[in-house]
Structures are given as structure tokens and as C-alpha cells.
Design an enzyme around this catalytic site. Structure first.
Site, PDB file in Angstrom:
ATOM      1  N   CYS A  41       0.833  -1.204   0.000  1.00 14.36           N
ATOM      2  CA  CYS A  41       0.000   0.000   0.000  1.00 14.36           C
ATOM      3  C   CYS A  41       0.869   1.255   0.000  1.00 14.36           C
ATOM      4  O   CYS A  41       1.499   1.539  -0.996  1.00 14.36           O
ATOM      5  CB  CYS A  41      -0.998  -0.057   1.151  1.00 14.36           C
ATOM      6  SG  CYS A  41      -2.498   0.832   0.748  1.00 14.36           S
ATOM      7  N   HIS A  99      -3.616  -5.063   0.234  1.00 12.05           N
ATOM      8  CA  HIS A  99      -3.030  -5.610   1.471  1.00 12.05           C
ATOM      9  C   HIS A  99      -3.073  -7.136   1.424  1.00 12.05           C
ATOM     10  O   HIS A  99      -4.050  -7.741   1.875  1.00 12.05           O
ATOM     11  CB  HIS A  99      -3.822  -5.133   2.685  1.00 12.05           C
ATOM     12  CG  HIS A  99      -3.646  -3.704   3.006  1.00 12.05           C
ATOM     13  ND1 HIS A  99      -2.794  -3.244   3.980  1.00 12.05           N
ATOM     14  CD2 HIS A  99      -4.207  -2.601   2.469  1.00 12.05           C
ATOM     15  CE1 HIS A  99      -2.838  -1.930   4.039  1.00 12.05           C
ATOM     16  NE2 HIS A  99      -3.699  -1.502   3.133  1.00 12.05           N
ATOM     17  N   GLU A 104      -1.651  -9.214   3.213  1.00  4.35           N
ATOM     18  CA  GLU A 104      -1.562  -9.819   4.554  1.00  4.35           C
ATOM     19  C   GLU A 104      -2.925 -10.198   5.134  1.00  4.35           C
ATOM     20  O   GLU A 104      -3.026 -11.117   5.942  1.00  4.35           O
ATOM     21  CB  GLU A 104      -0.816  -8.881   5.518  1.00  4.35           C
ATOM     22  CG  GLU A 104      -1.539  -7.600   5.937  1.00  4.35           C
ATOM     23  CD  GLU A 104      -1.356  -6.429   4.966  1.00  4.35           C
ATOM     24  OE1 GLU A 104      -1.015  -6.676   3.789  1.00  4.35           O
ATOM     25  OE2 GLU A 104      -1.584  -5.277   5.377  1.00  4.35           O
TER      26      GLU A 104
HETATM   27  N1  GLN Z   1      -1.964   6.670   2.752  1.00  2.00           N
HETATM   28  C1  GLN Z   1      -2.082   5.908   1.560  1.00  2.00           C
HETATM   29  C2  GLN Z   1      -3.445   6.063   0.901  1.00  2.00           C
HETATM   30  O1  GLN Z   1      -4.401   6.458   1.522  1.00  2.00           O
HETATM   31  C3  GLN Z   1      -1.783   4.447   1.821  1.00  2.00           C
HETATM   32  C4  GLN Z   1      -2.727   3.765   2.748  1.00  2.00           C
HETATM   33  C5  GLN Z   1      -2.234   2.449   3.278  1.00  2.00           C
HETATM   34  O2  GLN Z   1      -1.036   2.191   3.290  1.00  2.00           O
HETATM   35  N2  GLN Z   1      -3.113   1.626   3.786  1.00  2.00           N
HETATM   36  O3  GLN Z   1      -3.586   5.769  -0.265  1.00  2.00           O
END
Ligand code: GLN
Length: 538
Positions: free
Chosen positions: A385, A511, A513
Site C-alpha cells: 500500500c 493488502h 496480509e
Molecule cells: N496513505 C495511503 C493512501 O491512503 C496508503 C494507505 C495504506 O497504506 N493503507 O492511499
């Protein structure tokens, strides 16, 4: 209302952090291994509608389900142990309950009545208890009540549990109280008094626990068990010892040894199906405890002082590592402490580098330095992310030469917004539940490291972010060696980037995970660890 579904409520006493989620998951696993269909839900007593707006320092990681619910991290344990998915209905907070009741009040649904905690709030809680039993999908629903008995804020939940007994009937209703038996080393004694007090509090609320699960650092001698049974009004064989375990994944077997599942089945009149299917679990434990190799992987993030902030990532390493008999020595490093002067000494002994998800500017430049180090030194890299977004920004700055490239999250006026907000996100002014959340499809390109890992070209993974790879820069990136190897088939959004000239460099906007479980380790984590092993041998 609930049919023949059996309900097990788990309350906690004496102190928080006793591991109700692990006990619930372990019991769920044992019942599942006997052929019962089980799910677990959690009721949290705080006023946030969901934990999505909470800082990870407050409550650890925010776990995301397929249907895009932002939930308590215990739901991650439920999925990892049971290998079944959960949903919005599996996690309810006081905030959601009150929000529902107040919305109904505004619509006039209470027909002029005074709206009160009892019955209106407790009715709403109960209808949420029963939601998962509506389509008769489950034989057993385990309900974890967050917080501790005696907390002011959990009182309506406890009252709703008391009332639920009468809705469900005694054969379908069971309360397990998880408690602590502290050891006073000066007196060399295990003390039962705190448990007696917390059970008294439950009794005052009209609830008689059926089973006590006692967390302890020492075995409970039979006189201590007898005392607990006598004072707490439970059968002697329903005082269950829960010794501290080396790994949370030992707990199902420990609870089996203590016959927790048998006690539950007897009390709920669940006819004992043949007890089987823990073989794969034992196989996993065997590999977890007898690794044949070891790697050191750095997890670089800004919330590292509270490892629970990265719970699912840490557990995904456990599952993936065990599957290839590799112990992953995970080093949590604060990105705030990494800079241009010290990055070498901080990162040099790592066999692989993971840059973690996150929000906001703090520690961001340390992540850029980290990615640069992994890219230039050909260290296996997984960016999740924000970690993927950092990889894109680092590439734009240091390979494409756009020195001011950034995400508009960090610098709204950057001349090279390689990561930016999607149109529909620009209109949003409410924070809670408005990110791109939950499961989305992703098509993988062949050949690629990702395709190699998943072994198929259509995957689904869960998301939690607002910002996206800006496709205006895609051509330039690809021409210079950063490839988009995974894309959303409907929107064309870039989901995965990989570097061409690197042994293993993968960034994912989703994600991975969240979907890793004991019985199905996440493929990207497995390949990443394998790449770290190869890097170490090199
Ligand atoms: N801050 C980033 C976004 O909102 C990544 C978010 C995250 O890592 N879950 O896109």
C-alpha cells in the site's frame, strides 16, 4: 430470531489483554475440527462507529474484510484460525448500536416512546447478536464481548447477554469467562481473589458463567481449581487452565488437552461428531517449530513501537515462513529514524525489506531512503500500500529524475503527482468508511513475479487506501523498467508494480496480509521469503 444455532459468549475479567480473541479462535478451531460450522463475532464497547478512524497506536491494526468493513484486529485472528471469511456483521461497536437506534428515533420508528438503554439499546445489541444466525449457516456462533466485566461502557452488552439467555434457551446459550490467576512470587502463591471478584460482578449483572478459562503462568494445582469452582459457582471440570504458550497457534491444542471443546459440547448438548481434522494444523506447528533455515527481514514503518499495528503482516510472515520451514526473524524499524546518513548501517544486515502501509508524512523520507537502498542493492523488496506508493515515488525521483515527485497526500502541489487521488475520492469530506475498501479484482500479467507467486492470472485482494498510481506516468515508468504487472480489470488502476532488473521487487496497492491464514499462506509472502533466502545464500 435465532433458531437452533448455539451461542457461546466470551467475557473477560480482571484485566484486558488476556487474549479473548485467541481463546475464541482456538475454541472455534476445535469445534470446526469436529465438523461444526462456526463463526466468531466481536462486540466492542467504544463509541467509534468502527475502528477505521482510530490511530493504530490506540488499538493496533485496523483489519479489513472482503466486504470492506474496517474492523478490530481480532477478526484477523478469527480468519487466520478458522480459514473462513468474516464480514461487517462480525464486528459491532457501541457507536454503531447507538447510531442505529438514533437513526430509527429520527425516523419516528419508536412511535412516541421514550428511547432508553433498556430496552432499546439492548434490543438493538441483541438483534445484532442474532444477525449471523438468520440464514442458518452456522451451528455455533462465538461472541466475544470486548473490554472487561465491570467497565461502565460494556454494561449494556453484558445486560444484553443476560437477556439473550431467555431468547435462546439454556441449551443454546453458554458463557465462558476468561480471567487471570496472578502469581505472587513473594508469597509463592497463585491468587484466586481477583477472579472471585470479577465473577461476582458478572453474577450481580445476572450472568452465571458456565466455564472459567484461567490465564496463568503456572499450572493450577487442584486445590486452586477447587477454590475457584466453589467460589465462582462452576463445576470443577469447567475450570480450565490456560497456561502461557510459546505461540498463539499452540493454544487450540492446549485447549484441547484441557477438554474445553468437550465441556462446551456437553453443556450445549452438541452431539460429539468424530474428532478429526487437526492434522494440517499440527503439520503447520511442526514446521513452525522446526525450521531448517532462517532469514532476517526488516519491516520499515512508523508505528513500530506498537507491533500490533502490523499484526496481519507479522502473522503472514509466520504462516508463509512455516510453509517453507523458514524462521523469519522480523526486525521492526522506525522509518523516522532512517535518513541519508545512517541508512546503510540500519539496513545492511537485512536479507529482505518490507515497507509497510501507512498514512501521512511522518517517517516518509526514511521510507524513500529504504526503497532506494533495496532497489540499488538488489535486496528483495515487498511494498504494501503506502510501501508500494513510496516505491513509485522513489523511482520517479531517482530514476526518472523528477526530483520533486510525490503523492498528493504528502505534497498537494507536487509538479509530478505520480500517486494521486481518484476523481471520486476528491468529493469526499467524511473520514470514516470512505476509503477504497475491501476486495477488488486484479489481473496479473505473464510473465511476472506476481503471476509466478499466485500461479494464476485472476486474483482478488483487499484494499484500504485513498490514493492511487497515476496512470499519466505509466508509459514513462514502464519504459524505464518499472512495470505494472497487476491491474484492476474494470478501472485500469495499477495494483502491482515490479522492477525489471531486480531479483525480487514487488509493490502492491492492496493488502495481501489480510488474506493469509494458517492453512493458506499468502503466496507473495512465500515468494518474498524465498527471495530473501536466495539473497542470503548469494
Ligand atoms: N496513505 C495511503 C493512501 O491512503 C496508503 C494507505 C495504506 O497504506 N493503507 O492511499
Amino acid at each position: 430470531m435465532a433458531s437452533s444455532t448455539k451461542y457461546i459468549f466470551i467475557t473477560g475479567g480482571v484485566t484486558s489483554s488476556l487474549g479473548k480473541g485467541i481463546i475464541a479462535s482456538s475454541l472455534g478451531k476445535l469445534l470446526q475440527s469436529r465438523g461444526f460450522k462456526v463463526t466468531i463475532q466481536k462486540f466492542d464497547p467504544y463509541l467509534n462507529i468502527d475502528p477505521g478512524t482510530l490511530n493504530p497506536y490506540e488499538h493496533g491494526e485496523c483489519y479489513v474484510t472482503d466486504d470492506g468493513a474496517e474492523t478490530d484486529l481480532d477478526l484477523g485472528h478469527y480468519e487466520r484460525f478458522l480459514n473462513v471469511t468474516t464480514s461487517q456483521n462480525n464486528n459491532v461497536t457501541t457507536g454503531r448500536i447507538y447510531n442505529n437506534v438514533i437513526t430509527k428515533e429520527r425516523k419516528g420508528e419508536f412511535l412516541g416512546k421514550t428511547v432508553q438503554v433498556i430496552p432499546h439499546i439492548t434490543d438493538e445489541i441483541k438483534s445484532n447478536f442474532y444477525k449471523l444466525s438468520e440464514d442458518n449457516k452456522y451451528d455455533v456462533i462465538i461472541t466475544e464481548i470486548g473490554g472487561c466485566v465491570g467497565d461502565i461502557e460494556s454494561l449494556p452488552f453484558i445486560e444484553a447477554v443476560r437477556q439473550a439467555r431467555w431468547d435462546l434457551g439454556p441449551n443454546n446459550f453458554l458463557v465462558i469467562h476468561l480471567t487471570l490467576i496472578p502469581y505472587l512470587s513473594a508469597a509463592k502463591e497463585l491468587k484466586t481473589k481477583p477472579t472471585q471478584h470479577s465473577v461476582k460482578q458478572l453474577l450481580e449483572a445476572g450472568i452465571q458463567p458456565d466455564i472459567l478459562v484461567c490465564r496463568t503462568e503456572h499450572h493450577l494445582p487442584s486445590d486452586v481449581k477447587k477454590k475457584l469452582a466453589l467460589f465462582c459457582n462452576v463445576q470443577l471440570n469447567s475450570v480450565i487452565e490456560a497456561m502461557d504458550a510459546d505461540s498463539i497457534y499452540d493454544v487450540p491444542l492446549l485447549m484441547k488437552k484441557e477438554k474445553l471443546d468437550e465441556r462446551v459440547m456437553t453443556k450445549l448438548k452438541l452431539s460429539s461428531k468424530e474428532n478429526t481434522d487437526l492434522e494440517k494444523w499440527k503439520d503447520f506447528l511442526g514446521k513452525l517449530k522446526n525450521p531448517t533455515q532462517e532469514v532476517t527481514i526488516g519491516l520499515i514503518g512508523k508505528y513500530v513501537s506498537l507491533p500490533d499495528s502490523y499484526k496481519s503482516i507479522i502473522e503472514a510472515f509466520t504462516h508463509a515462513g512455516a510453509s517453507i520451514e523458514c524462521h523469519v526473524n522480523l526486525k521492526l524499524l522506525s522509518s523516522e529514524e532512517i535518513n541519508t546518513d545512517n541508512f546503510k548501517e540500519k539496513l545492511v544486515d537485512l536479507d529482505g525489506i518490507l515497507v509497510a502501509p501507512g498514512f501521512g508524512e511522518r517517517g516518509f523520507e526514511g521510507k524513500i531512503e529504504t526503497v532506494k537502498f533495496a532497489r540499488e542493492n538488489k535486496i528483495p523488496f515487498l511494498g504494501i500500500c503506502l510501501g508500494m506508493q513510496v516505491a513509485v515515488i522513489e523511482f520517479a525521483r531517482n530514476v526518472l529524475g523528477h526530483t520533486k515527485a510525490n503523492s498528493t497526500e504528502m505534497d498537494p502541489n507536487t509538479p509530478h503527482p505520480v500517486i494521486a487521488l481518484m476523481e471520486e475520492q476528491k468529493k469526499i469530506d467524511q473520514m470514516g468508511g470512505t476509503m477504497r475498501l475491501g476486495s477488488y479484482a486484479c489481473d496479473l500479467k505473464k510473465p511476472s513475479k506476481s503471476f509466478q507467486a499466485y500461479g494464476k492470472s485472476k486474483i482478488q485482494e483487499r484494499h484500504r487506501h485513498r490514493y492511487e498510481f497515476n496512470n499519466d506516468f505509466l508509459q514513462e515508468m514502464e519504459k524505464n523498467g518499472m512495470l505494472a504487472t497487476g491491474k484492476n480489470p474494470d478501472t485500469g488502476l495499477v495494483e502491482i508494480i515490479e522492477l525489471k532488473n531486480h531479483p525480487w521487487f514487488v509493490g502492491v496497492q492492496f493488502h495481501p496480509e489480510y488474506k493469509s491464514t494458517v492453512l493458506s499462506p499468502q503466496p507473495l509472502f512465500v515468494r518474498f521469503i524465498q527471495a530473501a533466502i536466495n539473497n542470503k545464500i548469494k
